[in-house]
Scaffold this active site. Sequence first.
Site, mmCIF file in Angstrom:
data_model
loop_
_atom_site.group_PDB
_atom_site.id
_atom_site.type_symbol
_atom_site.label_atom_id
_atom_site.label_comp_id
_atom_site.label_asym_id
_atom_site.label_seq_id
_atom_site.Cartn_x
_atom_site.Cartn_y
_atom_site.Cartn_z
ATOM 1 N N GLY A 96 0.972 -0.904 0.010
ATOM 2 C CA GLY A 96 -0.199 0.179 0.391
ATOM 3 C C GLY A 96 0.892 1.058 -0.429
ATOM 4 O O GLY A 96 1.975 1.007 -0.076
ATOM 5 N N HIS B 160 7.554 -7.733 -3.610
ATOM 6 C CA HIS B 160 6.858 -8.046 -4.243
ATOM 7 C C HIS B 160 6.990 -9.472 -5.316
ATOM 8 O O HIS B 160 6.999 -9.340 -6.267
ATOM 9 C CB HIS B 160 6.311 -6.768 -4.966
ATOM 10 C CG HIS B 160 5.763 -5.666 -4.393
ATOM 11 N ND1 HIS B 160 4.398 -5.191 -4.081
ATOM 12 C CD2 HIS B 160 6.356 -4.283 -3.885
ATOM 13 C CE1 HIS B 160 4.462 -4.209 -2.978
ATOM 14 N NE2 HIS B 160 5.692 -3.352 -3.864
ATOM 15 N N LYS C 25 -10.318 -11.136 -16.002
ATOM 16 C CA LYS C 25 -10.296 -11.362 -17.745
ATOM 17 C C LYS C 25 -9.863 -12.583 -18.312
ATOM 18 O O LYS C 25 -10.382 -13.425 -18.466
ATOM 19 C CB LYS C 25 -10.635 -10.767 -17.900
ATOM 20 C CG LYS C 25 -10.673 -10.151 -19.466
ATOM 21 C CD LYS C 25 -12.201 -9.546 -19.649
ATOM 22 C CE LYS C 25 -12.253 -9.515 -21.457
ATOM 23 N NZ LYS C 25 -13.511 -8.993 -21.414
ATOM 24 N N GLY D 299 -19.422 -9.706 -27.151
ATOM 25 C CA GLY D 299 -17.957 -9.909 -27.000
ATOM 26 C C GLY D 299 -17.905 -10.677 -25.928
ATOM 27 O O GLY D 299 -18.786 -12.511 -25.837
ATOM 28 N N VAL D 300 -16.434 -11.091 -25.374
ATOM 29 C CA VAL D 300 -16.247 -12.288 -24.152
ATOM 30 C C VAL D 300 -17.215 -12.706 -23.337
ATOM 31 O O VAL D 300 -17.945 -13.513 -23.069
ATOM 32 C CB VAL D 300 -15.159 -12.200 -23.927
ATOM 33 C CG1 VAL D 300 -14.437 -13.127 -23.330
ATOM 34 C CG2 VAL D 300 -13.371 -11.342 -25.136
ATOM 35 N N ASP D 301 -17.434 -11.971 -22.654
ATOM 36 C CA ASP D 301 -18.117 -11.665 -21.490
ATOM 37 C C ASP D 301 -19.486 -12.478 -21.973
ATOM 38 O O ASP D 301 -19.755 -13.184 -20.636
ATOM 39 C CB ASP D 301 -18.427 -10.196 -20.190
ATOM 40 C CG ASP D 301 -16.670 -9.548 -20.321
ATOM 41 O OD1 ASP D 301 -15.676 -10.715 -20.494
ATOM 42 O OD2 ASP D 301 -16.388 -8.215 -19.841
ATOM 43 N N SER D 302 -20.682 -11.566 -22.140
ATOM 44 C CA SER D 302 -21.545 -12.046 -22.679
ATOM 45 C C SER D 302 -21.227 -13.041 -23.108
ATOM 46 O O SER D 302 -22.574 -14.112 -23.018
ATOM 47 C CB SER D 302 -22.137 -11.148 -23.516
ATOM 48 O OG SER D 302 -21.800 -10.854 -24.678
ATOM 49 N N SER D 303 -20.823 -13.402 -23.894
ATOM 50 C CA SER D 303 -20.595 -15.132 -24.289
ATOM 51 C C SER D 303 -20.511 -15.817 -23.823
ATOM 52 O O SER D 303 -21.230 -17.140 -24.123
ATOM 53 C CB SER D 303 -19.554 -15.049 -26.155
ATOM 54 O OG SER D 303 -19.716 -14.016 -27.013
ATOM 55 N N TYR E 177 4.120 -3.347 2.196
ATOM 56 C CA TYR E 177 2.914 -2.547 4.074
ATOM 57 C C TYR E 177 2.924 -3.682 4.508
ATOM 58 O O TYR E 177 3.019 -3.340 5.168
ATOM 59 C CB TYR E 177 1.823 -1.876 2.821
ATOM 60 C CG TYR E 177 1.623 -0.550 3.869
ATOM 61 C CD1 TYR E 177 1.782 0.156 4.665
ATOM 62 C CD2 TYR E 177 0.441 -1.026 4.832
ATOM 63 C CE1 TYR E 177 1.137 1.140 5.915
ATOM 64 C CE2 TYR E 177 -0.457 -0.666 5.630
ATOM 65 C CZ TYR E 177 0.114 0.989 5.877
ATOM 66 O OH TYR E 177 -0.236 1.679 7.261
#
Length: 520
Positions: free
Chosen positions: A59, A176, A376, A232-236, A87
């Site tokens: 952070g 990290h 995604k 599109g990807v998400d709705s498909s 942090y």
Amino acid sequence: MTQNITTDRILILDFGSQYSQLIARRVREAGVYSEMYAYDHDEDDIRAFNPKGIILSGGPESVYAEGSPRAPQVVFELGVPVLGICYGFQTMTAQLGGEVVAGSVKEFGYAKIDVQVEDGLLAGVKDANNQTQVWMSHGDKVAKLADGFTTTSSTPSCPFASASDEARKLYGVQFHPEVTHTEKGVELIANFVHNICGCGSEWNSENIIEMRVAQLREQIGNEKVLLGLSGGVDSSVVAALLHRAIGDQLTCVFVDNGLLRLNEGDQVMQMFAENMGIRVIRADAENRFLSALAGVTDPEAKRKIIGREFIEVFAEEARKLDGVKFLAQGTIYPDVIESAASKHGKAHVIKSHHNVGGLPDDLAFELVEPLRDLFKDEVRKLGVALGLPHHMIYRHPFPGPGLGVRILGEIKKEYADILRLADDIFMQELRESGWYDKTAQAFAVFQPVKSVGVVGDGRRYAWVIALRAVETVDFMTARFAHLPYDLVDKISTRIMNEIADVSRVVYDVSSKPPATIEWE
Ligand code: XMP
């Protein structure tokens, strides 16, 4: 919060680092379900999440600054392993009785840590010189460890690059592990979630589908579900998932606004309706969109009209259907996290509300959001596992207003038809040359200006097409793709030869900023 996902889950408490989401993704890539809450999230919720381990993120704040964030006490009461990153390590140290000071030098970038003790976290990460490369990004640092902790690695400027209290299963790293610059970051996170927390590897596409299908069946029962399918990807992926879960109870509405790419409407129907047997209503609304847009040149006004018409067409189709209880949406996890990231973000106020917010009051659906906790890349993998074609799942993003923001100024059918042909040639050549996957987004743009050309013995006075191709990861900044000249040559020659209405092709060499990716 998502219920009944898997029993093995890791909770990430977010202190605001730009890398926090990456931690959640890395944990999931290790096959373990994870969610991210704000550091000050409700403690009962944290208990109810029932994590097998907790990761405190990095952070931007200073631990010794007044009022700086602290890990809630529950983190240390649950008795599960805790990993503090940057942090997160500092606040854990301060809270357990150690000391943190402002570093005299800010350490930012690559560093080699000397591994002194190979504890459970660092197992198998060191090279022959007892070192491994990590990514540092911090100003403050731990000056005195809390009781019970042992130093496990250091750098010349950071005596406590990592430390642990193996008895209490508390671990801290100043670097990290979630960023790819940390050479063995993946191994380190896997060590934590598998070896230290004892999580299995249940989180994979097959299991996600199985769990999700069961959840959807339970939530939906025998009710009917409506989905706005864009291709599109998400709705498909939502369509494919719902079809598997509830079959004919799903109806999709696909709005063809006349601003789609070449043959796109037919392809969507072919794939979902014909190949997969999903009920898809195609609303052919080209004329309606084009009349509403006639004479409008302002980009924002165009966007608003396209958005408004979409809602109206969708609502009209929805009203024709009887007894629909649920509306499905392709909200994904970054949308949820973004809208919950307020300083005291206890409630998950979601972006998706904006999406349905536009629907008229008589259409009060309950929401079904089966991708709400997925990143995604997970959605893409799910799509492939559900049998959707690779080229559709790994397609460049296409904006909601479609060609509407790629035809500069007033939109006309004539322009859209020319642009579709040019864009299609561009995409064919990018795919053929292997450049499609090397660019993040590429498209043609219609310029409403005429330019002189010469064809055979004749003069041609026709339109100009611009080509745009960018490389970017986050779409916030982008550099124009350095396509080979031979390829640009081939594309421009084809466009001018094959489309009589185009006399000139130009290549956009602007980066973002200061330009945007789209032209409007
Ligand atoms: P810009 O042009 O802002 O684009 O650099 C960044 C990314 O956002 C997409 N974009 C949109 N997507 N509706 C959308 O759904 C829009 O109005 C819109 N405008 C831009 C753009 O395609 C790029 O991926």
